[in-house]
Motif scaffolding. Structure first.
Motif, PDB file in Angstrom:
ATOM      1  N   VAL A  25       0.835  -1.199   0.000  1.00  0.00           N
ATOM      2  CA  VAL A  25       0.000   0.000   0.000  1.00  0.00           C
ATOM      3  C   VAL A  25       0.874   1.255   0.000  1.00  0.00           C
ATOM      4  O   VAL A  25       0.584   2.227  -0.714  1.00  0.00           O
ATOM      5  N   GLU A  26       1.946   1.237   0.771  1.00  0.00           N
ATOM      6  CA  GLU A  26       2.860   2.385   0.749  1.00  0.00           C
ATOM      7  C   GLU A  26       3.474   2.573  -0.636  1.00  0.00           C
ATOM      8  O   GLU A  26       3.629   3.701  -1.116  1.00  0.00           O
ATOM      9  N   ALA A  27       3.783   1.461  -1.303  1.00  0.00           N
ATOM     10  CA  ALA A  27       4.326   1.549  -2.660  1.00  0.00           C
ATOM     11  C   ALA A  27       3.290   2.115  -3.621  1.00  0.00           C
ATOM     12  O   ALA A  27       3.621   2.912  -4.511  1.00  0.00           O
ATOM     13  N   LEU A  28       2.038   1.713  -3.464  1.00  0.00           N
ATOM     14  CA  LEU A  28       0.972   2.240  -4.319  1.00  0.00           C
ATOM     15  C   LEU A  28       0.820   3.746  -4.136  1.00  0.00           C
ATOM     16  O   LEU A  28       0.606   4.490  -5.101  1.00  0.00           O
ATOM     17  N   LYS A  29       0.940   4.203  -2.924  1.00  0.00           N
ATOM     18  CA  LYS A  29       0.803   5.636  -2.657  1.00  0.00           C
ATOM     19  C   LYS A  29       1.951   6.426  -3.290  1.00  0.00           C
ATOM     20  O   LYS A  29       1.737   7.506  -3.846  1.00  0.00           O
ATOM     21  N   ALA A  30       3.144   5.883  -3.194  1.00  0.00           N
ATOM     22  CA  ALA A  30       4.279   6.559  -3.820  1.00  0.00           C
ATOM     23  C   ALA A  30       4.172   6.534  -5.341  1.00  0.00           C
ATOM     24  O   ALA A  30       4.533   7.497  -6.022  1.00  0.00           O
ATOM     25  N   GLU A  31       3.652   5.433  -5.889  1.00  0.00           N
ATOM     26  CA  GLU A  31       3.504   5.300  -7.333  1.00  0.00           C
ATOM     27  C   GLU A  31       2.378   6.182  -7.864  1.00  0.00           C
ATOM     28  O   GLU A  31       2.464   6.725  -8.961  1.00  0.00           O
ATOM     29  N   ASP A  32       1.323   6.336  -7.071  1.00  0.00           N
ATOM     30  CA  ASP A  32       0.152   7.107  -7.484  1.00  0.00           C
ATOM     31  C   ASP A  32      -0.221   8.102  -6.391  1.00  0.00           C
ATOM     32  O   ASP A  32      -1.239   7.957  -5.701  1.00  0.00           O
ATOM     33  N   PRO A  33       0.593   9.136  -6.215  1.00  0.00           N
ATOM     34  CA  PRO A  33       0.341  10.088  -5.126  1.00  0.00           C
ATOM     35  C   PRO A  33      -0.962  10.863  -5.294  1.00  0.00           C
ATOM     36  O   PRO A  33      -1.509  11.362  -4.301  1.00  0.00           O
ATOM     37  N   ILE A  34      -1.460  10.971  -6.513  1.00  0.00           N
ATOM     38  CA  ILE A  34      -2.717  11.695  -6.732  1.00  0.00           C
ATOM     39  C   ILE A  34      -3.871  10.946  -6.081  1.00  0.00           C
ATOM     40  O   ILE A  34      -4.704  11.523  -5.377  1.00  0.00           O
ATOM     41  N   THR A  35      -3.918   9.631  -6.290  1.00  0.00           N
ATOM     42  CA  THR A  35      -4.951   8.833  -5.631  1.00  0.00           C
ATOM     43  C   THR A  35      -4.741   8.811  -4.129  1.00  0.00           C
ATOM     44  O   THR A  35      -5.708   8.828  -3.358  1.00  0.00           O
ATOM     45  N   ALA A  36      -3.491   8.796  -3.686  1.00  0.00           N
ATOM     46  CA  ALA A  36      -3.218   8.839  -2.247  1.00  0.00           C
ATOM     47  C   ALA A  36      -3.811  10.099  -1.632  1.00  0.00           C
ATOM     48  O   ALA A  36      -4.437  10.059  -0.564  1.00  0.00           O
ATOM     49  N   SER A  37      -3.632  11.234  -2.306  1.00  0.00           N
ATOM     50  CA  SER A  37      -4.217  12.483  -1.813  1.00  0.00           C
ATOM     51  C   SER A  37      -5.735  12.391  -1.779  1.00  0.00           C
ATOM     52  O   SER A  37      -6.385  12.806  -0.813  1.00  0.00           O
ATOM     53  N   LYS A  38      -6.293  11.859  -2.852  1.00  0.00           N
ATOM     54  CA  LYS A  38      -7.747  11.770  -2.946  1.00  0.00           C
ATOM     55  C   LYS A  38      -8.322  10.871  -1.863  1.00  0.00           C
ATOM     56  O   LYS A  38      -9.455  11.058  -1.421  1.00  0.00           O
ATOM     57  N   LYS A  39      -7.533   9.900  -1.410  1.00  0.00           N
ATOM     58  CA  LYS A  39      -7.988   9.004  -0.354  1.00  0.00           C
ATOM     59  C   LYS A  39      -7.679   9.547   1.038  1.00  0.00           C
ATOM     60  O   LYS A  39      -7.940   8.876   2.032  1.00  0.00           O
ATOM     61  N   GLY A  40      -7.106  10.755   1.109  1.00  0.00           N
ATOM     62  CA  GLY A  40      -6.956  11.413   2.398  1.00  0.00           C
ATOM     63  C   GLY A  40      -5.579  11.361   3.020  1.00  0.00           C
ATOM     64  O   GLY A  40      -5.395  11.821   4.149  1.00  0.00           O
ATOM     65  N   ASP A  41      -4.552  10.826   2.322  1.00  0.00           N
ATOM     66  CA  ASP A  41      -3.198  10.795   2.867  1.00  0.00           C
ATOM     67  C   ASP A  41      -2.469  12.057   2.415  1.00  0.00           C
ATOM     68  O   ASP A  41      -1.983  12.145   1.280  1.00  0.00           O
ATOM     69  N   GLU A  42      -2.370  13.035   3.279  1.00  0.00           N
ATOM     70  CA  GLU A  42      -1.845  14.346   2.905  1.00  0.00           C
ATOM     71  C   GLU A  42      -0.330  14.366   2.735  1.00  0.00           C
ATOM     72  O   GLU A  42       0.226  15.372   2.291  1.00  0.00           O
ATOM     73  N   ARG A  43       0.351  13.281   3.053  1.00  0.00           N
ATOM     74  CA  ARG A  43       1.799  13.239   2.831  1.00  0.00           C
ATOM     75  C   ARG A  43       2.148  13.371   1.358  1.00  0.00           C
ATOM     76  O   ARG A  43       3.272  13.742   1.011  1.00  0.00           O
ATOM     77  N   PHE A  44       1.194  13.068   0.477  1.00  0.00           N
ATOM     78  CA  PHE A  44       1.472  13.018  -0.958  1.00  0.00           C
ATOM     79  C   PHE A  44       0.830  14.171  -1.728  1.00  0.00           C
ATOM     80  O   PHE A  44       0.820  14.168  -2.950  1.00  0.00           O
ATOM     81  N   ASN A  45       0.300  15.162  -1.005  1.00  0.00           N
ATOM     82  CA  ASN A  45      -0.473  16.220  -1.663  1.00  0.00           C
ATOM     83  C   ASN A  45       0.339  17.061  -2.640  1.00  0.00           C
ATOM     84  O   ASN A  45      -0.230  17.698  -3.534  1.00  0.00           O
ATOM     85  N   ASP A  46       1.656  17.121  -2.463  1.00  0.00           N
ATOM     86  CA  ASP A  46       2.473  17.976  -3.341  1.00  0.00           C
ATOM     87  C   ASP A  46       3.261  17.170  -4.366  1.00  0.00           C
ATOM     88  O   ASP A  46       4.140  17.705  -5.033  1.00  0.00           O
ATOM     89  N   LYS A  47       2.911  15.887  -4.515  1.00  0.00           N
ATOM     90  CA  LYS A  47       3.707  15.013  -5.385  1.00  0.00           C
ATOM     91  C   LYS A  47       2.927  14.576  -6.611  1.00  0.00           C
ATOM     92  O   LYS A  47       1.700  14.514  -6.616  1.00  0.00           O
TER      93      LYS A  47
END
Length: 625
Positions: A45-67
């Motif tokens: 899941v952490e790899a998915l967030k790094a690979e697709d930070p836009i979806t990570a942001s949309k799902k509420g993980d603000e660590r990826f909002n600027d990526k």
């Protein structure tokens, strides 16, 4: 004394004396299977967030909002190596010792990783741009999937704007690699891509960045707002030149070298590429011939239903004996396309029509579902820059966690191609109980690993949405009576026409036309990619069997050409859900509860069809509700 020698003496102690070597460290004991699986799932899941930070942001993980994603060759290579290592470690775990639900999650992940790695040899990253997709389409709409509740969100978005030229440049880099390898898409799938780039690189956008869709979140910002200033600078100095370069590359270098053939089997990767596309999009081991025949069988069945519905309309047809069924349906479709009463003349009226249907559907959901999503959805117009080359509608998911609503995006381009009789089925498909209900529930899942909020197997997602269209037969119609949810023909929904929301025979024909459309997809997709069909042959087949307008039919065929296998997921998935419902109704009898059945189907997210079948079978064996 030389410094290095002195250092060696200090480390070794007095001359001639060597301290005893420490005992070798004991290897750490292997983690218990359950803990090992949970760790791999967390890592993935952490790899998915790094690979697709836009979806990570949309799902509420603000660590990826600027990526933004790293779509360059090295990034893709690194991700695949990490995925291969993750799969190897997962395969070494004895899943028999892992209790559910993590065992099921691990089985899905193992399948998911294996499929992705099997497809790596076809290098899908080499073809990142087409008329229907690419950074010229999804980046300008990024703001609709980003949170804007506090100042840091605007700063993060400005950072993303500054990073976009890099991502656009990576698309060019990948396409150059594709050219070198001889891996290029059909030319027809690139027809509008240059114009889409030009819309974002026009001189007026460079002169006044506030007219760009990229600037939309900053409209109304105070004079001198630093983030708005960053956005204007990023658009004028970075994004506009990047799109100009992308458009020039496509027009002058790339498109002239794209192939004239349309089937993926005629490309450099051959038939193996299509076999893989079918498998990954249906999650079943079906051959192209099997899929093609299923489509032909469904076309024949649905045509018979269409003939019965036509008899209930005011179609000014010749005597029934003068037309065979196929000719009758073809003539009826031609009449529908030319009849003005079936088309709006104002875009806002079309949008209001969809909104009215949505409000008719909403109160019916509690009769069919025990669990409903909390995140709301709305109806919006598809952006003008995307509309000419887009299908009739899209669904854009949101997230309650991130404070982003979902939207049913309706295409208002060429209203004379948007028939009113298709609107009920389309609303059920894109909004509720289709995409919005299923995807929002998956995003709000509890009791499952977070991984389930990320998976989205095509056959499940689209199969459920097509099944949802049929649920309109089981909903109450104001002024009429819907079919009771328990009354079924053993195929997953009542067969009779003119029931529920489809009491009007033209709306019912619209439903059947949509179902026919998805059955034709099985025939056309396999025809194009495995049987040597031409584009015109595919267009003719779609127009002869469905009520689609010519413009929509051509856009659909171009979509199937550019996205092999994807169109097959709809009918294959729907048939599986209906098969499982019929099995449950037959085995459980009076104990069958449609609300409980839907909860079982949707309760683990968008999973592969074999996993869904196992899940429903276990529910049946337990006695249902």
């Amino acid at each position: 004394m030389h410094a290095l020698i002195a250092a060696a003496i200090l480390l070794a102690g007095p001359l001639g004396f060597q301290p005893p070597a420490p005992p070798p460290p004991h290897p750490a004991p292997p983690a218990p299977p359950a803990a090992a699986v949970r760790a791999i799932l967390d890592e993935h899941v952490e790899a998915l967030k790094a690979e697709d930070p836009i979806t990570a942001s949309k799902k509420g993980d603000e660590r990826f909002n600027d990526k933004l994603p790293d779509a360059g060759p090295e990034g893709v290579k690194a991700r695949r190596a990490a995925a291969a290592d993750r799969l190897k470690r997962l395969e070494a775990v004895d899943l028999a010792q892992v209790p559910d639900p993590d065992r099921t999650s691990a089985e899905i992940l193992r399948y998911d990783l294996a499929m992705d790695l099997a497809g790596a040899r076809f290098h899908p990253e080499h073809t990142p741009v087409s008329t229907m997709g690419g950074p010229q389409l999804w980046l300008p709409q990024l703001y609709q999937s980003a949170p804007f509740q506090k100042p840091s969100h605007y700063a993060d978005y400005a950072t993303r704007l500054e990073s976009m030229p890099r991502l656009i440049g990576q698309a060019v880099e990948q396409m150059r690699l594709g050219l070198a390898a001889g891996r290029v898409p059909p030319r027809i799938t690139m027809s509008a891509a240059v114009g889409q780039c030009r819309m974002h690189s026009a001189p007026d956008v460079e002169k006044d960045p506030t007219v760009s869709p990229f600037y939309r979140p900053f409209l109304g910002a105070a004079l001198g707002d630093p983030q708005a200033a960053r956005a204007r600078e990023a658009i004028a100095r970075g994004i506009v030149p990047a799109y100009r370069a992308l458009g020039d590359f496509l027009e002058k270098e790339y498109i002239p070298r794209c192939r004239e053939t349309v089937g993926i089997s005629e490309g450099i990767d051959g038939r193996a590429a299509y076999d893989h596309a079918l498998r990954i999009n249906t999650t079943l081991d079906l051959t192209a011939d099997e899929v093609h025949q299923t489509g032909l069988d469904e076309v024949a069945r649905i045509r018979a239903d269409m003939v019965r519905v036509i008899a209930r309309t005011d179609f000014p047809r010749p005597p029934r004996s003068e037309l065979e069924d196929e000719a009758l349906v073809k003539a009826f479709n031609a009449w529908l396309r030319a009849e003005p009463r079936f088309y709006y003349t104002r875009a806002e009226d079309l949008l209001d029509g969809y909104r009215a249907i949505a409000k008719r559907v909403d109160p019916e959901l509690t009769r069919l579902f025990r669990v409903l999503p909390r995140n709301p959805y709305g109806v919006r117009e598809l952006p003008a820059f995307a509309a000419p080359s887009s299908p009739t509608a899209y669904y854009y998911g949101g997230s309650l966690r991130a404070g982003i609503p979902a939207y049913f995006m309706a295409n208002t381009y060429r209203l004379d191609q948007r028939p009113r009789y298709s609107m009920i089925a389309l609303t059920l498909h894109e909004a509720v109980p289709g995409h919005h209900l299923q995807i929002a529930l998956a995003d709000e899942l509890e009791g499952q690993h977070e991984y389930h909020r990320w998976i989205g197997f095509n056959a499940f997602v689209e199969g459920w949405a097509l099944y949802a269209e049929r649920l309109g037969l089981e909903m109450e119609n104001p002024g009429g009576s819907g079919a009771p949810a328990s009354e079924s023909n053993g195929e997953g929904a009542p067969p009779a026409s003119g029931r529920g929301l489809y009491a009007d025979p033209f709306d019912d024909f619209g439903r059947l036309s949509f179902e026919m459309w998805r059955a034709c997809r099985l025939v056309i997709d396999t025809g194009l990619h495995a049987k040597g069909w031409s584009r015109q042959q595919a267009v003719d087949h779609l127009l002869a069997n469905t009520g689609l307008a010519p413009h929509d039919a051509e856009r659909e065929i171009d979509r199937y050409i550019g996205w092999p296998g994807q169109a097959c997921g709809y009918k294959i998935g729907e048939l599986k859900v209906r098969e499982l419902r019929a099995r449950a109704e037959q085995r459980l009898g009076r104990a069958f509860d449609i609300r409980a059945f839907h909860e079982v189907v949707l309760g683990a997210g968008a999973i592969p069809l074999p996993v869904l079948e196992s899940r429903v079978n276990r529910w049946i064996e337990r006695g249902g509700p």
